[in-house]
Write a protein that holds these residues in place. Structure first.
Motif, short mmCIF file in Angstrom:
data_model
loop_
_atom_site.label_atom_id
_atom_site.label_comp_id
_atom_site.label_asym_id
_atom_site.label_seq_id
_atom_site.Cartn_x
_atom_site.Cartn_y
_atom_site.Cartn_z
N MET A 1 1.12 -1.48 0.24
CA MET A 1 -0.09 -0.22 -0.24
C MET A 1 1.01 1.11 0.17
O MET A 1 2.06 1.00 0.59
N LYS A 2 0.29 2.19 -0.92
CA LYS A 2 0.98 3.25 -1.22
C LYS A 2 0.05 4.30 0.05
O LYS A 2 -1.52 4.33 -0.36
N SER A 3 1.14 4.82 0.95
CA SER A 3 0.53 6.01 1.55
C SER A 3 -0.45 7.51 1.15
O SER A 3 0.41 8.15 0.32
N ALA A 4 -2.08 7.36 1.33
CA ALA A 4 -1.89 8.43 0.54
C ALA A 4 -2.07 10.00 1.26
O ALA A 4 -1.79 10.08 2.11
N ASP A 5 -1.70 11.66 0.63
CA ASP A 5 -1.71 12.36 1.06
C ASP A 5 -1.00 12.57 2.66
O ASP A 5 -1.35 12.91 3.15
N THR A 6 0.65 12.07 2.13
CA THR A 6 1.55 12.93 3.13
C THR A 6 1.79 13.70 2.93
O THR A 6 2.23 13.94 4.09
N LYS A 7 1.91 14.37 2.24
CA LYS A 7 2.16 16.12 2.30
C LYS A 7 1.02 16.79 3.05
O LYS A 7 1.88 17.65 3.33
N ALA A 8 -0.02 16.59 2.94
CA ALA A 8 -0.94 16.86 3.44
C ALA A 8 -0.70 16.60 5.46
O ALA A 8 -1.17 17.64 5.91
N ARG A 9 -0.08 15.51 5.48
CA ARG A 9 -0.08 15.52 7.35
C ARG A 9 1.09 15.33 7.37
O ARG A 9 2.24 14.99 7.04
N ARG A 10 1.19 15.46 9.12
CA ARG A 10 2.91 15.27 9.89
C ARG A 10 2.79 13.75 10.07
O ARG A 10 2.20 13.37 10.74
N GLY A 11 4.10 13.50 10.41
CA GLY A 11 3.90 11.88 10.65
C GLY A 11 3.83 11.90 12.14
O GLY A 11 4.44 12.70 12.95
N LEU A 12 3.57 9.82 12.19
CA LEU A 12 3.74 9.64 13.40
C LEU A 12 5.26 9.49 14.42
O LEU A 12 6.05 8.48 13.24
N LEU A 13 5.07 9.02 14.81
CA LEU A 13 6.46 8.57 16.21
C LEU A 13 5.78 7.24 16.47
O LEU A 13 5.13 8.15 18.22
N VAL A 14 5.75 6.16 15.99
CA VAL A 14 4.88 5.13 16.96
C VAL A 14 5.96 4.68 17.77
O VAL A 14 6.47 3.28 16.56
N ILE A 15 5.75 4.03 18.76
CA ILE A 15 6.72 2.99 19.35
C ILE A 15 5.35 1.99 19.58
O ILE A 15 4.79 1.51 20.10
N LEU A 16 6.02 1.16 19.09
CA LEU A 16 5.83 -0.13 19.64
C LEU A 16 6.51 -1.30 21.04
O LEU A 16 7.30 -1.31 20.46
N SER A 17 6.11 -1.53 21.37
CA SER A 17 6.42 -2.23 23.31
C SER A 17 5.85 -3.09 23.59
O SER A 17 5.32 -3.46 23.16
N SER A 18 6.84 -4.79 23.97
CA SER A 18 6.23 -5.51 24.53
C SER A 18 7.30 -6.28 25.07
O SER A 18 8.08 -5.78 24.77
N PRO A 19 6.45 -7.32 25.15
CA PRO A 19 8.23 -8.47 26.05
C PRO A 19 8.06 -8.83 24.87
O PRO A 19 7.61 -9.48 24.14
N SER A 20 9.62 -9.68 24.80
CA SER A 20 10.02 -10.69 23.73
C SER A 20 9.41 -11.79 23.56
O SER A 20 8.58 -12.83 24.39
N GLY A 21 8.80 -11.95 22.53
CA GLY A 21 7.78 -13.13 22.27
C GLY A 21 6.20 -12.80 21.97
O GLY A 21 5.21 -13.45 21.45
N ALA A 22 6.01 -11.81 21.72
CA ALA A 22 4.46 -11.61 22.17
C ALA A 22 3.99 -10.72 20.18
O ALA A 22 3.23 -10.04 20.06
#
Length: 218
Positions: A1-22
């Motif tokens: 998938m190509k993200s639409a409208d990327t120039k019209a928005r500011r990006g996110l800092l997406v944090i994924l955390s979990s214990p190992s194996g989740a």
């Protein structure tokens, strides 16, 4: 998938955390395959490069003095000292990415997540914690991976509860009992948070245009 409208928005800092194996690494890869505007954060480290690692691609390899100087200047969004080496997330490439409408994906623990949330870019952060359906299932997944020796699995299991105990410091918490369903929920969350007003600098110009149009009609 190509993200639409990327120039019209500011990006996110997406944090994924979990214990190992989740399932964190698998879901991170699936997000990247789903949308090419999601990029991985390349960490900086003071450890020596391993065979085959490329500076700027696998890590930004820094001398310890240089690393500490960047921390002192506020150029690291988060940093930690692990097994005798420093690791951190340089701010500049992340800033450039989100300014161009790209989301930056971080695979970090709760301490790093907290530092980023308290950083200058904290308002653009989306943090998600992945919980296993049970401790028994977490152990089964670690054993089935076949990547670690029994003593390593034991250490990971002992560490898992400390990680899980910080679940309530995240924006969203998902129980990964079904990989496909969890992936769908992650995508829904990201798509929704992208629409927050603070992520849409284009809205100011749009409202101004509406105001001008209204005044011309008056």
């Amino acid at each position: 998938m190509k993200s639409a409208d990327t120039k019209a928005r500011r990006g996110l800092l997406v944090i994924l955390s979990s214990p190992s194996g989740a399932g964190k690494s698998t879901l991170a890869r699936r997000l990247r395959n789903w949308d090419n505007s999601i990029v991985f954060s390349v960490s900086a480290t003071t450890r020596q490069p391993r065979r085959g690692e490329v500076d700027g691609q696998d890590y930004h390899f820094l001398a310890e003095n240089d690393f500490k100087a960047q921390v002192a200047r506020g150029e690291m969004l988060e940093h930690a000292h692990v097994f005798g080496n420093f690791y951190g997330s340089p701010r500049q490439p992340v800033q450039e990415a989100i300014d161009s409408g790209k989301d930056v994906l971080f695979d970090i623990d709760w301490q790093g997540a907290q530092q980023i949330r308290n950083s200058a870019l904290g308002q653009h952060t989306l943090s998600i914690f992945l919980l296993p359906p049970s401790i028994a299932e977490l152990r089964r997944r670690l054993e089935e991976r076949g990547q670690d020796k029994p003593e390593v699995i034991k250490r990971r299991m002992l560490k898992s509860w400390d990680e899980i105990s910080h679940w309530d410091g995240y924006d969203f918490v998902l129980v990964n009992d079904d990989l496909g369903a969890t992936e769908a929920r992650l995508k829904t969350i990201i798509q929704a948070i992208r629409l927050r007003r603070i992520q849409r600098p284009d809205l100011t110009d749009h409202v101004r245009a509406l105001q001008q149009e209204f005044e011309e009609l008056s």
